[in-house]
Design a protein around this motif. Structure first.
Motif, PDB file in Angstrom:
ATOM      1  N   UNK A 290       0.554  -0.083  -0.614  1.00 39.38           N
ATOM      2  CA  UNK A 290       2.184   0.435  -1.726  1.00 39.38           C
ATOM      3  C   UNK A 290       1.335   1.775  -2.516  1.00 39.38           C
ATOM      4  N   UNK A 291      -0.371   1.925  -2.695  1.00 34.99           N
ATOM      5  CA  UNK A 291      -0.287   3.040  -2.957  1.00 34.99           C
ATOM      6  C   UNK A 291      -1.354   4.090  -2.640  1.00 34.99           C
ATOM      7  N   UNK A 292      -1.541   3.429  -1.286  1.00 33.74           N
ATOM      8  CA  UNK A 292      -1.770   4.634  -0.445  1.00 33.74           C
ATOM      9  C   UNK A 292      -0.314   5.220  -0.021  1.00 33.74           C
ATOM     10  N   UNK A 293       0.705   4.562  -0.190  1.00 32.52           N
ATOM     11  CA  UNK A 293       1.562   5.613   0.764  1.00 32.52           C
ATOM     12  C   UNK A 293       2.150   6.217  -1.394  1.00 32.52           C
ATOM     13  N   UNK A 296       0.619   9.310  -1.060  1.00 32.87           N
ATOM     14  CA  UNK A 296       0.134  10.115   0.222  1.00 32.87           C
ATOM     15  C   UNK A 296      -0.587  10.330   1.272  1.00 32.87           C
ATOM     16  N   UNK A 297      -1.182   8.747   1.303  1.00 32.28           N
ATOM     17  CA  UNK A 297      -2.447   8.415   2.256  1.00 32.28           C
ATOM     18  C   UNK A 297      -1.761   8.275   3.499  1.00 32.28           C
ATOM     19  N   UNK A 298      -0.619   8.348   4.044  1.00 36.65           N
ATOM     20  CA  UNK A 298       0.386   7.076   5.372  1.00 36.65           C
ATOM     21  C   UNK A 298      -0.476   6.485   6.117  1.00 36.65           C
TER      22      UNK A 298
END
Length: 477
Positions: A290-293, A296-298
């Motif tokens: 969730x944090x990566x999404x 902006x780190x898909x």
């Protein structure tokens, strides 16, 4: 700041054992563990030390020695926060089930509630310590709530001030007391060196100074999530290789021994099994996704989500394999389930592989008899979302029950193998290693199977019986 009084909010799997060890190692500090759940508090105060809400080897002895001396359990939240120099927040942070970030983000409602209680009830200067596993920058939420309370310091009321620290736990259930007594490291993140040193001095009572690491607060929060993600990734990796071993004729134990001898890799967390479980691994990885999404780190999110997806696939693979080996149908077939906790030496079932595997078998209309000496049948009812037929199964009960798609519970191994079509080992309890399978085979319905998902049995011993045998990761069986 010399700490004389500690309050821990939350008497669960982290708060109870952690504060018990702190009490033993710091006899000059008064430690109060508070919880809204009166039943849980009563269990911690019970004279029956076998009835503690958390089972960990060595915990009962520590509680016995410290309880009502400098270790206290109660629901006096307001009173104990007010008395405390330091407050640990050790409450549950489950994955959100609905709303923004549902299925991945952590639900911080209990953490927020704790912060508001500290803001309302504390007095003087209080050091607030994040002990729960939290997303990065949760400290901002806590600080914001505490900051508002400062604005309410009016008139002659004593001024309230706060420092916030991150002190994540790195406990492995089943060895939590050992992990607390002899930790690999203690991590403390914060912004105020005086507050950091106050917590460091507590740990120095038994932890070597070189094992106490200090960082900024954001690094500390992220290190906890990342640590669990790396460990879970190793489990998913070796479990994926176990499936390949079975298909190619290799043996996963031999493969693990070979790669584990590489000093760059190491041998820990290379034991294959039915999939990772427990309170943290899945939850923390999904939080990392969730944090990566969010930032902006898909590609990073997709990488870590694949670890969870592999774990889910692996659990379903095992239940499908059992069905296939039993002629493609489980209707009214009796399957003995040995172990329901997510690992040995704990009574915790959170995210246990046994839950999904048993649900899958019940869906195939199997009749399950579940044994686990530490997990209560009421907890299994919650996990399986299905009522037990008989919570005190005896030999005479078994033949009288409408079986298909139902389950029974027992804490007694004697007689449970009668007319069983299969046995599935899902938890590596030592008691299962000493079962005489040659004798057991005489009571099972032929052709009978043993499915060893923990790889704890000797194929040589099983060959002495008349049983078919499958062991995870062994392509020669």
């Amino acid at each position: 700041m010399i700490i004389k009084n500690i309050c821990c909010i939350g008497a669960g799997y982290v708060g109870g054992p952690t504060m018990s060890v702190l009490a033993e190692k710091c006899p000059n500090i008064i430690i109060n563990v508070v919880d809204l759940n009166q039943e849980r508090v009563n269990s911690w105060n019970s004279n029956d030390l076998n009835n503690l809400p958390v089972y960990e080897p060595g915990l009962a002895e520590i509680v016995k020695n410290c309880r009502n001396k400098n270790l206290f359990f109660s629901n006096l939240i307001q009173e104990k926060i007010k008395e405390a120099d330091m407050v640990f927040i050790s409450v549950n942070t489950p994955t959100k089930k609905k709303g923004l970030g549902a299925g991945k983000a952590s639900d911080l409602k209990w953490v927020e509630a704790c912060a508001r209680q500290v803001a309302q009830y504390s007095s003087g200067h209080t050091i607030v310590v994040e002990k729960s596993t939290l997303p990065v920058r949760t400290a901002e939420v806590i600080k914001s709530i505490l900051k508002e309370s400062k604005k309410q310091n009016i008139g002659e009321m004593p001024l309230k001030t706060f420092d916030v620290l991150s002190n994540p736990e790195f406990l492995s259930e089943g060895s939590a007391i050992k992990d607390l007594l002899i930790p690999d490291r203690v991590l403390i993140g914060g912004e105020n060196n005086d507050a950091i040193n106050s917590l460091c001095e507590i740990y120095k009572n038994w932890v070597p100074e070189e094992k106490i690491l200090t960082t900024n607060i954001w690094s500390s929060e992220l290190a906890k999530l990342t640590s669990n993600a790396f460990l879970a990734q190793r489990i998913s990796s070796i479990n994926s290789i176990s499936a390949l071993c079975e298909a190619t004729g290799a043996n996963v134990k031999e493969v693990a021994r070979a790669i584990g001898s590489d000093s760059r890799i190491g041998s820990k967390f290379l034991n294959t099994g039915p999939g990772f479980g427990g309170s943290c691994f899945k939850k923390d990885i999904l939080n990392l996704v969730y944090l990566s999404e969010f930032f902006g780190l898909p590609e990073v999110a997709a990488f870590w989500e694949s670890v969870v997806n592999l774990n889910n696939w692996h659990q379903n693979r095992i239940s499908k394999l059992i069905t296939k080996k039993l002629f493609g149908t489980l209707s009214n077939k009796k399957i003995v389930i040995l172990g329901f906790a997510f690992k040995a030496n704990t009574n915790d079932t959170r995210e246990s592989a046994a839950i999904q595997i048993c649900k899958n078998l019940l869906e195939e209309d199997a009749y399950l008899v579940i044994h686990d000496s530490k997990v209560a049948y009421k907890q299994i009812e919650v996990d399986l979302e299905k009522k037990v037929l008989n919570s005190h199964l005896t030999n005479n009960d078994d033949s009288k029950i409408s079986k298909g798609g139902n389950w029974n519970y027992t804490q007694d191994l004697s007689g449970i193998f009668n007319d069983a079509d299969a046995v599935v080992i899902l938890t590596e309890w030592d008691i299962y290693k000493s079962i005489n399978w040659e004798v057991v085979s005489k009571f099972m319905r032929s052709p009978a199977w043993i499915f060893d998902t923990r790889s704890i049995l000797s194929p040589i011993d099983i060959k002495k019986s008349n049983l078919n045998f499958w062991q995870i990761g062994d392509g020669l069986l």
